[in-house]
Design a protein around this motif. Structure first.
Motif, PDB file in Angstrom:
ATOM      1  N   SER A   1       0.821  -1.213   0.000  1.00  0.00           N
ATOM      2  CA  SER A   1       0.000   0.000   0.000  1.00  0.00           C
ATOM      3  C   SER A   1       0.853   1.261   0.000  1.00  0.00           C
ATOM      4  O   SER A   1       0.404   2.325  -0.423  1.00  0.00           O
TER       5      SER A   1
ATOM      6  N   SER B   1       4.336   3.569  -4.798  1.00  0.00           N
ATOM      7  CA  SER B   1       3.781   4.508  -5.773  1.00  0.00           C
ATOM      8  C   SER B   1       4.811   4.785  -6.852  1.00  0.00           C
ATOM      9  O   SER B   1       6.005   4.586  -6.666  1.00  0.00           O
TER      10      SER B   1
ATOM     11  N   ILE C   1      -1.371  -5.658  -6.555  1.00  0.00           N
ATOM     12  CA  ILE C   1      -1.205  -4.286  -6.070  1.00  0.00           C
ATOM     13  C   ILE C   1      -2.220  -4.084  -4.950  1.00  0.00           C
ATOM     14  O   ILE C   1      -3.425  -4.247  -5.158  1.00  0.00           O
TER      15      ILE C   1
ATOM     16  N   ALA D   1      -1.908   1.816  -2.890  1.00  0.00           N
ATOM     17  CA  ALA D   1      -0.842   2.057  -3.861  1.00  0.00           C
ATOM     18  C   ALA D   1      -1.323   3.050  -4.918  1.00  0.00           C
ATOM     19  O   ALA D   1      -2.521   3.203  -5.149  1.00  0.00           O
ATOM     20  N   ALA D   2      -0.397   3.716  -5.584  1.00  0.00           N
ATOM     21  CA  ALA D   2      -0.776   4.739  -6.559  1.00  0.00           C
ATOM     22  C   ALA D   2       0.231   4.791  -7.702  1.00  0.00           C
ATOM     23  O   ALA D   2       1.420   4.533  -7.526  1.00  0.00           O
TER      24      ALA D   2
ATOM     25  N   TRP E   1       0.827   3.090 -10.566  1.00  0.00           N
ATOM     26  CA  TRP E   1       1.535   1.943 -11.129  1.00  0.00           C
ATOM     27  C   TRP E   1       1.288   1.891 -12.635  1.00  0.00           C
ATOM     28  O   TRP E   1       0.168   2.133 -13.107  1.00  0.00           O
TER      29      TRP E   1
ATOM     30  N   LEU F   1      -5.808  -6.257  -8.362  1.00  0.00           N
ATOM     31  CA  LEU F   1      -5.807  -5.006  -7.602  1.00  0.00           C
ATOM     32  C   LEU F   1      -6.629  -5.277  -6.356  1.00  0.00           C
ATOM     33  O   LEU F   1      -7.852  -5.319  -6.398  1.00  0.00           O
TER      34      LEU F   1
ATOM     35  N   TYR G   1      -8.730   2.900  -1.723  1.00  0.00           N
ATOM     36  CA  TYR G   1      -8.389   1.992  -2.826  1.00  0.00           C
ATOM     37  C   TYR G   1      -7.112   2.471  -3.537  1.00  0.00           C
ATOM     38  O   TYR G   1      -6.701   3.640  -3.409  1.00  0.00           O
ATOM     39  N   SER G   2      -6.499   1.595  -4.304  1.00  0.00           N
ATOM     40  CA  SER G   2      -5.383   2.010  -5.152  1.00  0.00           C
ATOM     41  C   SER G   2      -5.892   2.980  -6.210  1.00  0.00           C
ATOM     42  O   SER G   2      -7.066   2.940  -6.600  1.00  0.00           O
TER      43      SER G   2
ATOM     44  N   ILE H   1      -3.951   3.603 -11.865  1.00  0.00           N
ATOM     45  CA  ILE H   1      -3.245   2.401 -12.313  1.00  0.00           C
ATOM     46  C   ILE H   1      -3.389   2.278 -13.829  1.00  0.00           C
ATOM     47  O   ILE H   1      -4.484   2.438 -14.364  1.00  0.00           O
TER      48      ILE H   1
ATOM     49  N   VAL I   1      -9.990  -0.498  -6.704  1.00  0.00           N
ATOM     50  CA  VAL I   1      -9.255   0.513  -7.461  1.00  0.00           C
ATOM     51  C   VAL I   1     -10.206   1.658  -7.802  1.00  0.00           C
ATOM     52  O   VAL I   1     -11.371   1.446  -8.126  1.00  0.00           O
TER      53      VAL I   1
END
Length: 543
Positions: free
Chosen positions: A136, A139, A164, A168-169, A171, A188, A199-200, A203, A227
Motif C-alpha cells: 500500500s 507509488s 497491487i 498504492a498509486a 503503477w 488489484l 483503494y489504489s 493504475i 481501485v
C-alpha cells in the motif's frame, strides 16, 4: 566480425568510466556487497551466472539519478533463491534484465514497498506465491517488458502474477507477458473492510498478454477488488475457465479500451458488493469473442456506464447480462453483436440504448432506435477472428457521432472503422485490427514519422508497433541506429501465436530521448534457440 574499434565503443557505451559509478559483479561475488557501495546515479552490471542470494537495496537513489541494477549487455544472470528474491524498500531504483527463479518458493518473489521503482525486461518464474507484491505504500512504479509465469500454489490457494494492494498509486504495467498463474495474472486487491477512498489509484495496465493453459487451475486475467481510477488498454486476455476480467466491490473510474478478450468461459464482469456500488465504467473499442458460457459482459450494481464501439462475436452465451442490483444510467451505442445468445435482464436497467448492430443475435430489452439487424455484418474473416468490416458491410456508416474519429457520413458500428488502418480510441490510443496470423510479420509503426509531441500517439507516448506470431516462440524486438548500435530492447520474451502491440516512447535503454533521425526496428523469432524468422522496419523520429 566486430572491429576492435566497434568493440571498444560498445564497451564504452555500456560501461562508461568505472570511476564515475559503474561496477560489475561476477559469479562467486556478492551482489549485495557491491550494491552497498553504490550512490545515486551509479550502476551495477551483473555478469551471466547464478546468484544464490536475496537482493536488498541499501539506500535510495534520487530524482533524475536512480541507482541501476541490470544485467551486463547480452547476458542473462539468474537470481535463484526460495525466499523473497528482491525486497524493493528504497526509492528511485531501476532493475533491468535479471532472471528471478523462485525455485518453488512459498513467499512472494518480489516485494515492492517504496516509490519510483522500475522493473524492466526481467523474467520471474517458478513460485508458489505472488510474482510481484506491491504494498500500500508503493507509488510511481513501472513494470515493463517482463515475463512472469508459473506462479502456482496448489488447488484452492491463490498465487498471482502481480498484486497491487489498496493504497498504492500510479503503477504502470506495460508490455508484459504473464501466464500460467494459479490465481490471477494481475490483481488489484482490497479487503471487504477497505473504504473506497483508500483503494489504489491511477493504475495503468496496457499492452500486456495475459493467458493461461492451466484450465480451471487459473482464475482470471484481471481481478479488481479495490481501485479508483484505472486504464486497461490494448491488452490480450485468453484461455481462462472463469471470467477473463472481473471487477468487484466498489471499484470505479475504470476505462477498458482496445482490448482483445477471447477463448474463455466468460468475458467481463462488473459487480458491486457489500453495499459498494461500482460507477463510471467505460468500455470502448474492445473485441470480445469465443466466449463459451454465461455472458460476454455482465453488470450487477453498477451506475453510469459508457459502452461504445465494441465488437462481440461468437458468444455461445448471453451477450449482455444485467442482474441483481442492475445497471443504472449510461449509454450503450455503436456496438456490433454477432452470432450471439440473447440479452438477459433480470435486474433494474436504465440506460440509453440505440444504434447498435444485432446480427444473428437477439437484442430483446436492449432494442433501440436506429438499431441494425441482420444475419451477416460481413467481417473480413470472422473464422480467423478478423472482425474488420468489408467494404459492403451494412454496419458501415450505421452509427452516430460519439467523438471517435471516423470516415464517411457516420461512424461504423463495432471496434473498427473501415478505411482507417489504425483508428484512434479514447484518449487518442491506437487500435490495430486483430486476427490470428498464419505467418510472422512486423508491421509498419504508426504514426511514422512520429514526434514525441504528436497528438496522435498513444497515452504512453511514441509510436505503436504491431507484430504477428504465426506460432508461439521467443520474440525479440529491438531498436537500432543506422550504425548498427542497439538503442533499446522493446521485448525479449516468450509470446503466443497472435497479433500483439508494443509502444516505443522514443527513449533509449537508459531512458534518454533519442536524437531525431532514422532508426531500425528488428524483430527476431527463435524456437529452442534456432532462428525461425526475422524482419526489420525503418522508423523516423522528428523533434
Amino acid at each position: 566480425m566486430r572491429s576492435p574499434l566497434f568493440a571498444a565503443l560498445l564497451t564504452l557505451f555500456f560501461l562508461g568510466d568505472l570511476c564515475a559509478g559503474t561496477q560489475e559483479v561476477k559469479p562467486g561475488e556478492s551482489i549485495n556487497a557491491k550494491l552497498s557501495t553504490l550512490q545515486p546515479g551509479d550502476t551495477l552490471l551483473v555478469r551471466s551466472g547464478t546468484y544464490a542470494e536475496a537482493i536488498s537495496l541499501p539506500r535510495s537513489g534520487e530524482a533524475g539519478k536512480p541507482i541501476v541494477l541490470q544485467a551486463y549487455p547480452g547476458e542473462k544472470p539468474v537470481i535463484a533463491v526460495t525466499g523473497t528474491m528482491l525486497n524493493a524498500d528504497q526509492d528511485y531504483w531501476v532493475i533491468r534484465g535479471l532472471i528471478f527463479d523462485h525455485q518453488g518458493g512459498a513467499s512472494d518473489a518480489v516485494k515492492i514497498r517504496r516509490r519510483f521503482i522500475t522493473l524492466s525486461h526481467c523474467e520471474l518464474r517458478n513460485g508458489k506465491r505472488d510474482g510481484i507484491d506491491g504494498a500500500s505504500s508503493s507509488s510511481d512504479i513501472t513494470i515493463e517488458n517482463c515475463t512472469i509465469y508459473d506462479f502456482v500454489w496448489q488447488a484452492g490457494n491463490d498465487a498471482h502474477g502481480i498484486v497491487i494492494n489498496a493504497g498504492a498509486a500510479r503503477w504502470k504495467i506495460i508490455n508484459n507477458t504473464i501466464y500460467n498463474c494459479g490465481g490471477d495474472a494481475i490483481q488489484l486487491y482490497a479487503s471487504d473492510k477497505t473504504e473506497i477512498e483508500n483503494y489504489s489509484k491511477d493504475i495503468t495496465i496496457t499492452g500486456n498478454i495475459l493467458y493461461t493453459t492451466l484450465g480451471a487451475d487459473s482464475e482470471n486475467a484481471l481481478d479488481f477488488k479495490g481501485v479508483d481510477g484505472c486504464l486497461v488498454d490494448s491488452n490480450e486476455m485468453y484461455g481462462f475457465e472463469n471470467k477473463a476480467w472481473v471487477t468487484q466491490k466498489g471499484c470505479r473510474n475504470i476505462t477498458g479500451s482496445n482490448n482483445f478478450i477471447h477463448d474463455s468461459q466468460r468475458g467481463i464482469e462488473f459487480r458491486g458488493e457489500g453495499g459498494k456500488s461500482q460507477m463510471n465504467i467505460r468500455l470502448v473499442r474492445n473485441v470480445i469473442y469465443n466466449i463459451r458460457q454465461y455472458y460476454a459482459v455482465k453488470f450487477d450494481d453498477v451506475a453510469n456506464v459508457e459502452i461504445l464501439h465494441n465488437t462481440l462475436a461468437n458468444i455461445t452465451a448471453k451477450s449482455f447480462r444485467i442482474e441483481g442490483e442492475g445497471l443504472r444510467g449510461g449509454v450503450i451505442r455503436n456496438n456490433l453483436i454477432y452470432n450471439s445468445g440473447s440479452v438477459a435482464i433480470s435486474g433494474p436497467f436504465n440506460c440509453q440504448v440505440d444504434h447498435n448492430g444485432w446480427f444473428n443475435a437477439k437484442a430483446k430489452a436492449m432494442q433501440g432506435e436506429g438499431d441494425l439487424t441482420g444475419s451477416d455484418p460481413f467481417f473480413k474473416n470472422a473464422v480467423q477472428a478478423n472482425f474488420e468490416l468489408q467494404a459492403n458491410s451494412p454496419a458501415r456508416d450505421a452509427g452516430v457521432n460519439l467523438g471517435q474519429p471516423f470516415v464517411g457520413n457516420n461512424p461504423d458500428l463495432g471496434a473498427f472503422e473501415f478505411g482507417v488502418a489504425a483508428s484512434a480510441g479514447q484518449s487518442g490510443d491506437v487500435t490495430i485490427a486483430f486476427g490470428p496470423p498464419s505467418n510472422f510479420a512486423l508491421h509498419q509503426n504508426f504514426p511514422n514519422p512520429f514526434s514525441l509531441n504528436d497528438s496522435r500517439q498513444s497515452t504512453s507516448g511514441g509510436s505503436q508497433l504491431v507484430f504477428d506470431m504465426g506460432e508461439a516462440g521467443r520474440v525479440n524486438l529491438s531498436i537500432y541506429n543506422l550504425s548498427g548500435q542497439k538503442v533499446k530492447t522493446l521485448k525479449d520474451a516468450l509470446a503466443p501465436a497472435g497479433r500483439h502491440t508494443l509502444t516505443w516512447d522514443g527513449r533509449d535503454q537508459a531512458g534518454a530521448l533519442v536524437a531525431a533521425g532514422t532508426y531500425l526496428c528488428r524483430m527476431t523469432v527463435r524456437n529452442r534457440d534456432a532462428l525461425v524468422w526475422t524482419e526489420a522496419k525503418r522508423m523516423t523520429v522528428i523533434r
